[in-house]
Scaffold this active site. Structure first.
Site, PDB file in Angstrom:
ATOM      1  N   GLY A  34       0.842  -1.197   0.000  1.00  0.00           N
ATOM      2  CA  GLY A  34       0.000   0.000   0.000  1.00  0.00           C
ATOM      3  C   GLY A  34       0.868   1.234   0.000  1.00  0.00           C
ATOM      4  O   GLY A  34       2.094   1.159   0.136  1.00  0.00           O
ATOM      5  N   GLY A  39      -0.731   2.635   6.568  1.00  0.00           N
ATOM      6  CA  GLY A  39      -0.864   1.851   7.799  1.00  0.00           C
ATOM      7  C   GLY A  39      -0.271   0.458   7.719  1.00  0.00           C
ATOM      8  O   GLY A  39      -0.495  -0.366   8.607  1.00  0.00           O
ATOM      9  N   SER A 108       6.027  -1.800  -2.247  1.00  0.00           N
ATOM     10  CA  SER A 108       6.058  -2.717  -3.403  1.00  0.00           C
ATOM     11  C   SER A 108       5.054  -2.278  -4.468  1.00  0.00           C
ATOM     12  O   SER A 108       4.048  -2.950  -4.696  1.00  0.00           O
ATOM     13  CB  SER A 108       5.817  -4.169  -2.980  1.00  0.00           C
TER      14      SER A 108
END
Length: 199
Positions: A34, A39, A108
């Site tokens: 993400g 988070g 990523s």
């Protein structure tokens, strides 16, 4: 592809299945992906803490921490990001082979890199956890002030600003971190692990 042709794979005496049996649980990689500020690290560590509390062998591989050691020679170009993820995939595979549950927290950003890591694992061992959070919310949080620096041009190739993030198309777990609590996120992940009889 190895640069050396004079190496041979040595099969271990103790297998992954042996270690899983001794541990009393399965092993897998929980691959948290993400945007920065979504988070990932917070939820990955919370999952790891709960697994540890339950007596499950676990470990966290965090993006920033890995870049202090194993990947400190890499920058943030597309090529270096790909190599960063390749190395982490190989390390995560070792943890899975050792019978542990490894949680990884890495932006990523490229699907092809995540798919290449997935290909390292047996079916069901690579669990993609997409921490989905709108860019606006990630910028509002901006815990490390990275978006501020990127907007000023002080950081180049920053994911979400001047470098793309390719969202997972079919993640095993999707968490909207702007809509649920960390505790709810942890239970969602643990619920999946229980459903798949990994724990």
């Amino acid at each position: 592809m190895s640069k050396s042709s004079n190496i041979t794979w040595h099969n271990a005496t103790i297998t992954k299945e042996d270690r899983r049996a001794q541990n009393g649980h399965g092993s897998c990689t929980l691959w948290f992906t993400g945007l920065s500020g979504s988070g990932k690290s917070t939820i990955a560590n919370a999952v790891s803490n709960e697994l540890f509390r339950q007596g499950i062998n676990e470990y966290v591989l965090d993006g920033d921490n890995i870049r202090h050691g194993l990947n400190k020679d890499l920058g943030f170009s597309e090529e270096d990001r790909t190599e960063n993820i390749r190395r982490i995939g190989e390390v995560a595979k070792l943890f899975v082979d050792s019978g542990q549950i490894v949680t990884t927290a890495f932006i990523s950003p490229f699907r092809s890199d995540r798919d290449n890591v997935r290909a390292l694992f047996a079916e069901g061992e690579f669990i993609e956890v997409f921490i989905d959070c709108p860019l606006e919310e990630c910028e509002r949080r901006d815990p490390k002030q990275l978006y501020v620096k990127a907007r000023k041009g002080e950081i180049k190739d920053f994911t979400g600003i001047d470098s793309p993030y390719e969202s997972p198309e079919n993640p095993e777990i999707l968490i909207r971190s702007d809509l649920v609590t960390v505790e709810e996120s942890v239970e969602q992940v643990l619920g999946y692990l229980r459903e798949k009889n990994i724990i």
